[in-house]
Design an enzyme around this catalytic site. Structure first.
Site, mmCIF file in Angstrom:
data_model
loop_
_atom_site.group_PDB
_atom_site.id
_atom_site.type_symbol
_atom_site.label_atom_id
_atom_site.label_comp_id
_atom_site.label_asym_id
_atom_site.label_seq_id
_atom_site.Cartn_x
_atom_site.Cartn_y
_atom_site.Cartn_z
ATOM 1 C CG HIS A 161 4.245 -2.063 5.998
ATOM 2 N ND1 HIS A 161 5.579 -1.923 6.305
ATOM 3 C CD2 HIS A 161 4.104 -3.322 5.517
ATOM 4 C CE1 HIS A 161 6.213 -3.046 6.017
ATOM 5 N NE2 HIS A 161 5.349 -3.912 5.531
ATOM 6 C CB CYS A 248 9.546 -0.379 10.864
ATOM 7 S SG CYS A 248 8.471 0.593 9.833
HETATM 8 N N1 GLY Z 1 13.082 -1.541 4.031
HETATM 9 C C1 GLY Z 1 12.074 -2.082 4.825
HETATM 10 C C2 GLY Z 1 11.125 -2.877 4.048
HETATM 11 O O1 GLY Z 1 10.915 -2.563 2.874
HETATM 12 O O2 GLY Z 1 10.576 -3.830 4.503
#
Ligand code: GLY
Length: 253
Positions: A161, A248
């Protein structure tokens, strides 16, 4: 300043979460302890924390950040790019009805995950990743513009990300690692460079002038302290095993 944070307790099924990390399976009991420490750190920053029950249907559901983008004026529900995570956003939408009048929803074929969106004041950088496609980013930018914000896309190649490798710490200070260090689009920020060995520490969160950082990254910690921030360290080793970081694990608004 943030007033609220939403987190979700990790599910036992997290041991089956998506990962590329090659660090082994998370220890569930340890993860619960670390999650509780994370919540404690957030509370120290003066926010109200809404702790959602675990959801065993979704192994990655503790990573709530990916399910929505929350601003002062609206909530925008994402459409997650990872197959096993599709549906997580429906649960979050129900919760957000308690906080927001204006709720927008990204529609397929657009996909976008909150980990790919970095807020800098009224502007939102959106990473184009394996999880976030152009259609999703364009829908997001249209919604943002409807509420007086702006958005732009950033290509990324090396990380899961956008915020895996970048964190905005307010006051024009930006933590940067890897492919983002020399990216033209970030040239005007005061960049705090995170070394390759400590690249996991590029994912930190600013919460009301505190910076919560992952435990065990001394150089990163020293650099952030030097900028004048109060730093709170939290061990998130079990979430790292699932490619997850500090950002996250929460929705901050
Ligand atoms: N394990 C978190 C994701 O890959 O979205």
């Amino acid at each position: 300043m943030f007033k609220n944070v939403i987190v979700r307790k990790p599910a036992r099924s997290m041991v089956k979460g998506i990962t590329t990390a090659n660090l082994g399976k998370p220890d569930y009991k340890k993860a619960l302890k670390q999650h509780a420490e994370y919540v404690k750190a957030l509370k120290q920053c003066g926010v109200n924390v809404t702790l959602l029950e675990e959801d065993e249907r979704y192994p990655d559901s503790c990573f709530v950040e990916d399910t929505a983008l929350l601003t002062d004026k609206c909530a925008i529900i994402t459409n997650l790019g990872a197959k096993s995570r599709k549906g997580e956003q429906i649960e979050i939408q129900k919760v957000l009805k308690n906080f927001y009048e204006n709720i927008e929803v990204i529609q397929p074929p657009g996909t976008i995950e909150g980990g790919d969106i970095m807020m800098v004041g009224d502007h939102f950088y959106i990473g184009l990743s394996d999880r976030t496609n152009k259609n999703g980013a364009n829908q997001m930018i249209k919604f943002l513009e409807k509420y007086g914000y702006t958005g732009s896309v950033v290509a990324l190649n090396e990380v899961l990300h956008l915020k895996t490798g970048l964190s905005y710490l307010e006051n024009n200070n930006l933590l940067v690692s890897g492919e983002f260090i020399d990216k033209e689009v970030f040239k005007d920020f005061n960049k705090i460079e995170i070394s390759k060995e400590e690249s996991y520490a590029a994912n930190c969160i600013w919460v009301n002038d505190n910076v919560i950082i992952p435990k065990g990254f001394k150089k990163a910690k020293d650099a952030i302290v030097k900028k004048g921030y109060k730093v709170i360290e939290v061990d998130v080793s079990e979430f790292r095993k699932l490619d997850g970081g500090l950002s996250c694990l929460s929705l901050r608004f």
